[in-house]
Write a protein that holds these residues in place. Structure first.
Motif, PDB file in Angstrom:
ATOM      1  N   ILE A  28       0.856  -1.179   0.000  1.00 14.29           N
ATOM      2  CA  ILE A  28       0.000   0.000   0.000  1.00 14.29           C
ATOM      3  C   ILE A  28       0.893   1.229   0.000  1.00 14.29           C
ATOM      4  CG2 ILE A  28      -1.802   1.279   1.217  1.00 14.29           C
ATOM      5  CD1 ILE A  28      -2.641  -1.370   2.521  1.00 14.29           C
TER       6      ILE A  28
ATOM      7  N   PHE B  95     -16.490   3.248  -7.289  1.00  8.48           N
ATOM      8  CA  PHE B  95     -15.111   2.759  -7.221  1.00  8.48           C
ATOM      9  C   PHE B  95     -14.735   2.133  -8.553  1.00  8.48           C
ATOM     10  CE2 PHE B  95     -11.681  -0.059  -5.725  1.00  8.48           C
ATOM     11  CZ  PHE B  95     -11.008   0.798  -4.872  1.00  8.48           C
TER      12      PHE B  95
ATOM     13  N   VAL C  56      -5.050  -0.935  -7.700  1.00  7.36           N
ATOM     14  CA  VAL C  56      -6.210  -0.191  -7.189  1.00  7.36           C
ATOM     15  C   VAL C  56      -5.747   1.198  -6.776  1.00  7.36           C
ATOM     16  CG1 VAL C  56      -8.037  -0.082  -5.463  1.00  7.36           C
ATOM     17  CG2 VAL C  56      -7.313  -2.298  -6.351  1.00  7.36           C
TER      18      VAL C  56
ATOM     19  N   ARG D  58      -2.535   5.432  -2.932  1.00  4.69           N
ATOM     20  CA  ARG D  58      -3.330   6.598  -2.549  1.00  4.69           C
ATOM     21  C   ARG D  58      -3.092   7.730  -3.545  1.00  4.69           C
ATOM     22  NH1 ARG D  58      -1.762  10.109   2.838  1.00  4.69           N
ATOM     23  NH2 ARG D  58      -3.250  11.845   2.587  1.00  4.69           N
TER      24      ARG D  58
ATOM     25  N   VAL E   5      -1.858  -1.249  -3.979  1.00  2.00           N
ATOM     26  CA  VAL E   5      -2.896  -0.239  -3.759  1.00  2.00           C
ATOM     27  C   VAL E   5      -2.197   1.091  -3.526  1.00  2.00           C
ATOM     28  CG1 VAL E   5      -4.843   0.475  -2.311  1.00  2.00           C
ATOM     29  CG2 VAL E   5      -4.406  -1.968  -2.718  1.00  2.00           C
TER      30      VAL E   5
ATOM     31  N   ARG F 273     -12.536  11.755  -4.845  1.00  2.00           N
ATOM     32  CA  ARG F 273     -13.515  11.079  -5.692  1.00  2.00           C
ATOM     33  C   ARG F 273     -14.469  10.230  -4.860  1.00  2.00           C
ATOM     34  NH1 ARG F 273     -14.286   9.758 -10.921  1.00  2.00           N
ATOM     35  NH2 ARG F 273     -12.366  10.755 -11.571  1.00  2.00           N
ATOM     36  N   ILE F 274     -13.928   9.515  -3.862  1.00  2.00           N
ATOM     37  CA  ILE F 274     -14.780   8.675  -3.025  1.00  2.00           C
ATOM     38  C   ILE F 274     -15.776   9.526  -2.248  1.00  2.00           C
ATOM     39  CG2 ILE F 274     -14.790   7.172  -1.000  1.00  2.00           C
ATOM     40  CD1 ILE F 274     -12.166   5.987  -2.019  1.00  2.00           C
TER      41      ILE F 274
ATOM     42  N   GLU G 234      -4.742  11.578 -10.990  1.00  2.00           N
ATOM     43  CA  GLU G 234      -5.406  10.275 -10.937  1.00  2.00           C
ATOM     44  C   GLU G 234      -5.171   9.447 -12.200  1.00  2.00           C
ATOM     45  OE1 GLU G 234      -9.788   8.430  -9.760  1.00  2.00           O
ATOM     46  OE2 GLU G 234      -9.471  10.597  -9.847  1.00  2.00           O
TER      47      GLU G 234
ATOM     48  N   VAL H 258      -6.855   4.710  -4.975  1.00  2.00           N
ATOM     49  CA  VAL H 258      -7.854   5.223  -4.035  1.00  2.00           C
ATOM     50  C   VAL H 258      -7.733   6.736  -3.972  1.00  2.00           C
ATOM     51  CG1 VAL H 258      -8.723   5.140  -1.684  1.00  2.00           C
ATOM     52  CG2 VAL H 258      -7.706   3.089  -2.697  1.00  2.00           C
ATOM     53  N   SER H 259      -8.745   7.411  -4.498  1.00  3.19           N
ATOM     54  CA  SER H 259      -8.773   8.874  -4.506  1.00  3.19           C
ATOM     55  C   SER H 259      -9.800   9.348  -3.497  1.00  3.19           C
ATOM     56  CB  SER H 259      -9.122   9.394  -5.902  1.00  3.19           C
ATOM     57  OG  SER H 259      -9.332  10.791  -5.875  1.00  3.19           O
ATOM     58  N   THR H 260      -9.339   9.930  -2.395  1.00  6.72           N
ATOM     59  CA  THR H 260     -10.258  10.379  -1.352  1.00  6.72           C
ATOM     60  C   THR H 260     -11.271  11.397  -1.856  1.00  6.72           C
ATOM     61  OG1 THR H 260      -8.586   9.942   0.340  1.00  6.72           O
ATOM     62  CG2 THR H 260     -10.412  11.386   0.952  1.00  6.72           C
TER      63      THR H 260
ATOM     64  N   GLN I 276      -8.961  -1.002 -11.146  1.00  3.37           N
ATOM     65  CA  GLN I 276      -8.044  -0.702 -12.234  1.00  3.37           C
ATOM     66  C   GLN I 276      -7.650  -1.951 -13.010  1.00  3.37           C
ATOM     67  OE1 GLN I 276      -7.194   2.194 -13.244  1.00  3.37           O
ATOM     68  NE2 GLN I 276      -7.756   3.568 -11.587  1.00  3.37           N
TER      69      GLN I 276
END
Length: 221
Positions: free
Chosen positions: A69, A140, A115, A97, A95, A121-122, A104, A117-119, A143
């Motif tokens: 991660i 979500f 994967v 961030r 994964v 966007r979420i 992005e 993870v865009s805070t 990818q």
């Protein structure tokens, strides 16, 4: 499962705490001594080093990892860590961030990211999901498989209400995975009837999202 987390800031430590609580083996890497707050996640391993260095990742034994991660606050660092983890050590799942939405588009398989993870966007998706009835909301993106997790709350005038799951002609390349009804999470079966205000969660290819929208709530388009 063995997980290495690059970045021991608030985000990295929070992820580590959750994983340790679920009995996973976790190693946190950070080059900033101020981030090395071992007392906050006492059951995790800690490594004070630069995660962008091959020697650091070799010391962390990334070849034995199930997941890496990249959770630092710097998108450049997260991309470098992701690329090294995938190309040099063959980590099965990476994964990463995304800190800035404008970056992005970089977080894909070309940079070793499975994967992203865009805070922002979420958070935006969760706001839409909370207030939208009849609109398909993308929550979500997976990818690696190029599929999306999407949600739609059935309006009362949807033509599928009252029909069983097996009686609906679902579009190809879509899968109904969960129904949220009256605060309960239901696993759909062929005989499950659909009701108004059901929250339906699908995994679907992007090109099938329009078909889902037209099937479930055509008046919302």
């Amino acid at each position: 499962m063995r997980v290495v987390i690059a970045g021991a800031g608030n985000v990295g430590r929070s992820i580590a705490s959750e994983l340790v609580e679920n009995r996973h083996e976790v190693l946190l890497i950070d080059r900033d001594p101020r981030a090395a707050k071992a007392e906050t996640v006492p059951n995790a391993e800690w490594l004070l080093a630069d995660a962008c260095e091959l020697s650091t990742l070799d010391e962390a034994a990334l070849h034995r990892c199930d997941v890496v991660i990249a959770a630092t606050g710097d998108d450049k660092v997260n991309l470098v860590v992701s690329l090294l983890a995938k190309t040099e050590f063959g980590v099965p799942r990476v994964v990463a961030r995304v800190n800035h939405p404008k970056n992005e588009w970089l977080f894909n398989e070309s940079w070793g990211v499975d994967v992203a993870v865009s805070t922002p966007r979420i958070m935006a998706a969760l706001v839409e999901e909370a207030v939208s009835v009849g609109d398909l909301v993308r929550l979500f993106t997976f990818q690696q498989g190029e599929a999306n997790l999407v949600e739609l709350t059935l309006p009362q005038d949807s033509r599928v209400i009252g029909r069983r799951v097996q009686d609906v002609s679902w579009p190809p390349d879509t899968s109904l995975v969960t129904i949220v009804r009256n605060g309960r999470v239901l696993t759909p079966t062929p005989d499950t009837p659909l009701e108004g205000h059901d929250e339906l969660l699908f995994v679907a290819l992007p090109e099938r999202e329009k078909d889902l929208q037209e099937l479930l709530a055509p008046h919302a388009t």
